[in-house]
Every structure is written in structure tokens, then in C-alpha cells.
Motif scaffolding. Structure first.
Motif, PDB file in Angstrom:
ATOM      1  N   GLY A  13      81.737  42.768  85.687  1.00 50.63           N
ATOM      2  CA  GLY A  13      80.509  42.550  86.420  1.00 50.63           C
ATOM      3  C   GLY A  13      79.520  43.668  86.254  1.00 50.63           C
ATOM      4  N   ALA A  14      78.239  43.339  86.424  1.00 51.43           N
ATOM      5  CA  ALA A  14      77.164  44.316  86.437  1.00 51.43           C
ATOM      6  C   ALA A  14      76.801  44.599  87.888  1.00 51.43           C
ATOM      7  CB  ALA A  14      75.959  43.772  85.671  1.00 51.43           C
ATOM      8  N   PRO A  15      76.146  45.728  88.165  1.00 47.42           N
ATOM      9  CA  PRO A  15      75.743  46.037  89.543  1.00 47.42           C
ATOM     10  C   PRO A  15      74.909  44.917  90.152  1.00 47.42           C
ATOM     11  CG  PRO A  15      75.454  47.946  88.123  1.00 47.42           C
ATOM     12  CD  PRO A  15      75.809  46.802  87.226  1.00 47.42           C
ATOM     13  N   ASP A  16      75.109  44.677  91.438  1.00 44.61           N
ATOM     14  CA  ASP A  16      74.443  43.559  92.114  1.00 44.61           C
ATOM     15  C   ASP A  16      72.938  43.728  92.214  1.00 44.61           C
ATOM     16  OD1 ASP A  16      76.858  42.319  92.471  1.00 44.61           O
ATOM     17  OD2 ASP A  16      77.167  43.077  94.507  1.00 44.61           O
ATOM     18  N   ASP A  17      72.444  44.970  92.063  1.00 46.31           N
ATOM     19  CA  ASP A  17      71.003  45.188  92.207  1.00 46.31           C
ATOM     20  C   ASP A  17      70.267  45.116  90.869  1.00 46.31           C
ATOM     21  OD1 ASP A  17      72.065  47.489  91.169  1.00 46.31           O
ATOM     22  OD2 ASP A  17      70.965  48.863  92.490  1.00 46.31           O
ATOM     23  N   THR A  18      70.904  44.591  89.835  1.00 48.63           N
ATOM     24  CA  THR A  18      70.270  44.397  88.536  1.00 48.63           C
ATOM     25  C   THR A  18      70.127  42.902  88.262  1.00 48.63           C
ATOM     26  OG1 THR A  18      72.348  44.316  87.289  1.00 48.63           O
ATOM     27  CG2 THR A  18      71.370  46.495  87.680  1.00 48.63           C
ATOM     28  N   ILE A  19      69.210  42.552  87.371  1.00 50.59           N
ATOM     29  CA  ILE A  19      69.059  41.142  87.021  1.00 50.59           C
ATOM     30  C   ILE A  19      70.360  40.602  86.436  1.00 50.59           C
ATOM     31  CG2 ILE A  19      67.841  39.503  85.537  1.00 50.59           C
ATOM     32  CD1 ILE A  19      65.387  41.222  85.722  1.00 50.59           C
ATOM     33  N   GLU A  20      70.988  41.389  85.589  1.00 54.32           N
ATOM     34  CA  GLU A  20      72.241  40.961  84.971  1.00 54.32           C
ATOM     35  C   GLU A  20      73.293  40.650  86.027  1.00 54.32           C
ATOM     36  OE1 GLU A  20      75.465  42.504  81.606  1.00 54.32           O
ATOM     37  OE2 GLU A  20      73.856  43.819  82.302  1.00 54.32           O
ATOM     38  N   GLY A  21      73.397  41.534  87.031  1.00 55.12           N
ATOM     39  CA  GLY A  21      74.379  41.317  88.093  1.00 55.12           C
ATOM     40  C   GLY A  21      74.067  40.089  88.922  1.00 55.12           C
ATOM     41  N   LYS A  22      72.792  39.896  89.231  1.00 55.28           N
ATOM     42  CA  LYS A  22      72.398  38.753  90.052  1.00 55.28           C
ATOM     43  C   LYS A  22      72.577  37.438  89.304  1.00 55.28           C
ATOM     44  CE  LYS A  22      69.058  41.533  92.622  1.00 55.28           C
ATOM     45  NZ  LYS A  22      67.616  41.855  92.830  1.00 55.28           N
ATOM     46  N   ALA A  23      72.517  37.483  87.990  1.00 53.61           N
ATOM     47  CA  ALA A  23      72.626  36.262  87.194  1.00 53.61           C
ATOM     48  C   ALA A  23      74.067  35.822  86.977  1.00 53.61           C
ATOM     49  CB  ALA A  23      71.948  36.466  85.837  1.00 53.61           C
ATOM     50  N   GLU A  24      75.020  36.646  87.371  1.00 51.74           N
ATOM     51  CA  GLU A  24      76.418  36.343  87.071  1.00 51.74           C
ATOM     52  C   GLU A  24      76.928  35.094  87.770  1.00 51.74           C
ATOM     53  OE1 GLU A  24      78.653  39.878  87.805  1.00 51.74           O
ATOM     54  OE2 GLU A  24      78.251  40.690  85.808  1.00 51.74           O
ATOM     55  N   ASP A  25      76.294  34.715  88.876  1.00 50.86           N
ATOM     56  CA  ASP A  25      76.730  33.495  89.563  1.00 50.86           C
ATOM     57  C   ASP A  25      76.002  32.258  89.053  1.00 50.86           C
ATOM     58  OD1 ASP A  25      74.210  33.842  90.562  1.00 50.86           O
ATOM     59  OD2 ASP A  25      74.775  33.808  92.690  1.00 50.86           O
TER      60      ASP A  25
ATOM     61  N   ALA B  17      65.288  33.679  81.777  1.00 47.29           N
ATOM     62  CA  ALA B  17      66.477  33.341  82.558  1.00 47.29           C
ATOM     63  C   ALA B  17      67.613  32.874  81.651  1.00 47.29           C
ATOM     64  CB  ALA B  17      66.134  32.263  83.585  1.00 47.29           C
ATOM     65  N   GLN B  18      67.273  32.083  80.631  1.00 46.66           N
ATOM     66  CA  GLN B  18      68.292  31.593  79.705  1.00 46.66           C
ATOM     67  C   GLN B  18      68.972  32.729  78.969  1.00 46.66           C
ATOM     68  OE1 GLN B  18      66.054  28.871  77.296  1.00 46.66           O
ATOM     69  NE2 GLN B  18      66.052  27.242  78.843  1.00 46.66           N
ATOM     70  N   GLN B  19      68.230  33.806  78.707  1.00 48.28           N
ATOM     71  CA  GLN B  19      68.817  34.962  78.025  1.00 48.28           C
ATOM     72  C   GLN B  19      69.856  35.668  78.890  1.00 48.28           C
ATOM     73  OE1 GLN B  19      67.812  35.349  74.632  1.00 48.28           O
ATOM     74  NE2 GLN B  19      67.020  33.384  75.364  1.00 48.28           N
ATOM     75  N   PHE B  20      69.783  35.431  80.200  1.00 55.09           N
ATOM     76  CA  PHE B  20      70.788  35.964  81.121  1.00 55.09           C
ATOM     77  C   PHE B  20      71.840  34.912  81.466  1.00 55.09           C
ATOM     78  CE2 PHE B  20      67.281  38.917  81.847  1.00 55.09           C
ATOM     79  CZ  PHE B  20      67.941  40.142  81.950  1.00 55.09           C
ATOM     80  N   GLY B  21      71.835  33.805  80.744  1.00 55.31           N
ATOM     81  CA  GLY B  21      72.826  32.763  80.958  1.00 55.31           C
ATOM     82  C   GLY B  21      72.521  31.819  82.099  1.00 55.31           C
ATOM     83  N   VAL B  22      71.284  31.805  82.569  1.00 55.37           N
ATOM     84  CA  VAL B  22      70.907  30.956  83.705  1.00 55.37           C
ATOM     85  C   VAL B  22      70.057  29.791  83.212  1.00 55.37           C
ATOM     86  CG1 VAL B  22      69.665  30.844  85.903  1.00 55.37           C
ATOM     87  CG2 VAL B  22      70.999  32.885  85.315  1.00 55.37           C
ATOM     88  N   PRO B  23      70.524  28.559  83.370  1.00 53.66           N
ATOM     89  CA  PRO B  23      69.734  27.397  82.937  1.00 53.66           C
ATOM     90  C   PRO B  23      68.621  27.101  83.942  1.00 53.66           C
ATOM     91  CG  PRO B  23      71.734  26.659  84.009  1.00 53.66           C
ATOM     92  CD  PRO B  23      71.815  28.168  83.939  1.00 53.66           C
ATOM     93  N   GLU B  24      67.717  26.203  83.554  1.00 57.90           N
ATOM     94  CA  GLU B  24      66.613  25.855  84.453  1.00 57.90           C
ATOM     95  C   GLU B  24      67.124  25.368  85.800  1.00 57.90           C
ATOM     96  OE1 GLU B  24      62.654  22.945  84.604  1.00 57.90           O
ATOM     97  OE2 GLU B  24      63.905  23.034  82.794  1.00 57.90           O
ATOM     98  N   ALA B  25      68.242  24.635  85.791  1.00 55.79           N
ATOM     99  CA  ALA B  25      68.786  24.106  87.041  1.00 55.79           C
ATOM    100  C   ALA B  25      69.260  25.210  87.986  1.00 55.79           C
ATOM    101  CB  ALA B  25      69.944  23.150  86.741  1.00 55.79           C
ATOM    102  N   GLY B  26      69.491  26.399  87.439  1.00 56.31           N
ATOM    103  CA  GLY B  26      69.961  27.512  88.262  1.00 56.31           C
ATOM    104  C   GLY B  26      68.840  28.383  88.804  1.00 56.31           C
ATOM    105  N   ILE B  27      67.589  28.030  88.521  1.00 55.53           N
ATOM    106  CA  ILE B  27      66.446  28.833  88.962  1.00 55.53           C
ATOM    107  C   ILE B  27      65.925  28.334  90.306  1.00 55.53           C
ATOM    108  CG2 ILE B  27      64.073  29.538  88.458  1.00 55.53           C
ATOM    109  CD1 ILE B  27      64.730  29.220  85.480  1.00 55.53           C
ATOM    110  N   THR B  28      65.742  29.253  91.232  1.00 53.35           N
ATOM    111  CA  THR B  28      65.030  28.975  92.475  1.00 53.35           C
ATOM    112  C   THR B  28      63.639  29.564  92.342  1.00 53.35           C
ATOM    113  OG1 THR B  28      67.056  29.051  93.806  1.00 53.35           O
ATOM    114  CG2 THR B  28      64.957  29.351  94.974  1.00 53.35           C
TER     115      THR B  28
END
Length: 275
Positions: A24-36, A71-82
Motif C-alpha cells: 500500500g501507499a500512504p493514505d494521504d497520497t493519490i496513489e494510496g486513495k486510489a487503492e480501493d 484516474a485511469q493511470q491510477f487504476g480507477v475507471p470512470e465508474a469509480g470516480i465521484t
């Protein structure tokens, strides 16, 4: 005694090892927040061509396409964006409070803003322009605004720049959103609207028989992706994503798709400098 002195270092190594083991990456980074698999992204809701929430609830525009690509570069699809609305006056506050993970909202990079947030990019370059009613033949540029009512949004510096550099006799009017300014313009409550030409071009594309751009751009504005000032890795990753978007050709396609019908000359991609 030696062991006691080494305890802080041992604890730090153990913490790093634990993070690595969990992958995991730190929770306060974009990478960390994108892990879910999800990210919250701030955009404008009222800027045709750049970022707009349509009546059917769909989000469209060049900024939206940039945000989705990143977002896709962090592994987050459009459906995962709020998507969260990020008005001009609220962008720094949203980032600082952690209410958004990053902002793509016609967000000009300035030294003052860089004191509060970090920027990746830039991903787009434009200049300040003027929007008037199609039938108006008096206003041909910012210097013709003396005695006129000029609208911009709260916390924007666009109108003040016109007053200080071009027309000291202009009357400044502020609304909460650019769409409110355009409504006021069409209703005759204000005489012109000023902000970046790329934003204004979207309103012209929507109402070509009622609105027009006048004069030439009189500033240079570079849009960046805003994120937490502490997230240096995130800034680097987002800048790299923008470079990949440009190199792949998707940047140009997104620009043509969203702004190509406005009649404004499409710019080349700016050089990414915020890394």
C-alpha cells in the motif's frame, strides 16, 4: 544505550517494511486513495466544453476527459470516480480539507495558489477574453469597457485585471458561477463577461446566435491539476499521466471533441513543467 539510540531507526524501518508488505501507499497520497478503486475529483459543473453536468446527470468536457485519463493511470475507471463541484472560491479549501483527491477545474497555475496547493501539468494554455451579446457593436476589447458592467465570478481576478489595466471606469459585478454571468448577460443585466477564452468559447458554441467573443486574448493562463501540497509523488505521477495523454494523441482528440466546434483556434499542448 546503543540499542536505545537505534530504536527510532528500527521503528522507521519496521513501518516501511509493513507498508511494503501490504503493498500500500500512504493514505494521504493519490496513489494510496486510489487503492480501493475510487477517487473523488473536483471539477466545474457549469462550463460547456470544459466541464459540465448535463441535465441527464452525465459529466462532459475537456477537463472531465483529462480527469478520467489521469484516474485511469491510477487504476480507477470512470465508474469509480465521484465528481464534486469545485467553484473558483472553493478549490483550495476542498483540497486542504481532503474533500477531493485532486482538482481539474480550469485551475490556472499561479505563485499565490502554489503557496497552498501543488500543481501538476500544465495540461492546457489559454488567455483571458471577453464575451458579449451578438448584437453588441460597442465593445470590441477590454479598453472599451469604461462605463459598462463587467461580470466575473467570486474569487476570480479576471475582472479586476480589466479594471486595473484597461478600463478603470468599468463597473465590476460578481456572481457565483459563470453560467450566472452568462444568464445576466443575455438578460441585459451586465454588458460583458470575462474569464479565460476557452471557458467563454463553450458558451458561444451553445448560443452562437446570441453570444460572441470580441478582441484578442490579453493574458496567458496555464491550467494545472491541483492536489495536496504534501503529495510530491502524486504531482509527479499526474504530470507523467498528462504527458502520456498528449503522446498517445488522446489529448488532441479530447480537445477537438469538446472545443473544436467553438470556432476558437485550438492550442498546442503546453510543456509539462510542474513535476
Amino acid at each position: 544505550m546503543l540499542f536505545r539510540r537505534l530504536l527510532p531507526a528500527i521503528a522507521a524501518v519496521a513501518a516501511l517494511a509493513s507498508t511494503a508488505a501490504c503493498g500500500g501507499a500512504p493514505d494521504d497520497t493519490i496513489e494510496g486513495k486510489a487503492e480501493d478503486g475510487g477517487l473523488t475529483i473536483g471539477i466545474r459543473f457549469d462550463q460547456p466544453g470544459m466541464a459540465q453536468r448535463r441535465l441527464d446527470g452525465k459529466y462532459v468536457g475537456f477537463d472531465v476527459d483529462v480527469a478520467k485519463y489521469v484516474a485511469q493511470q491510477f487504476g480507477v475507471p470512470e465508474a469509480g470516480i465521484t465528481w464534486k463541484e469545485a467553484r473558483s472560491a472553493d478549490r483550495e479549501k476542498l483540497i486542504a480539507a481532503g474533500e477531493v483527491d485532486f482538482v481539474v477545474a480550469t485551475y490556472s497555475i499561479t505563485d499565490r495558489r502554489k503557496e497552498q496547493v501543488a500543481f501538476a501539468g500544465p495540461y492546457f494554455q489559454t488567455g483571458q477574453g471577453l464575451l458579449v451579446r451578438y448584437t453588441d457593436g460597442d465593445i470590441t476589447g477590454p479598453e472599451a469597457l469604461n462605463g459598462k458592467k463587467l461580470c466575473s465570478v467570486t474569487a476570480s481576478t479576471s475582472a479586476q485585471k480589466v479594471k486595473s489595466e484597461f478600463a478603470q471606469g468599468v463597473q465590476l459585478v460578481e456572481y457565483g458561477q459563470y453560467s450566472d454571468c452568462v444568464t445576466g448577460l443575455l438578460a441585459g443585466n451586465v454588458d460583458a463577461v470575462t474569464t479565460d477564452q476557452a471557458i467563454l468559447a463553450g458558451y458561444v458554441a451553445e448560443n452562437p446566435e446570441l453570444l460572441k467573443l470580441v478582441g484578442q486574448p490579453f493574458t496567458t493562463e496555464k491550467y494545472g491539476v491541483g492536489l495536496a501540497k504534501s503529495d510530491a509523488r502524486g504531482r509527479s505521477d499526474v504530470s507523467a499521466a498528462i504527458e502520456r495523454m498528449v503522446a498517445s494523441g488522446e489529448w488532441r482528440l479530447a480537445l477537438e471533441r469538446n472545443i473544436g466546434q467553438s470556432g476558437v483556434e485550438l492550442p498546442d499542448p503546453p510543456q509539462v513543467t510542474e513535476k
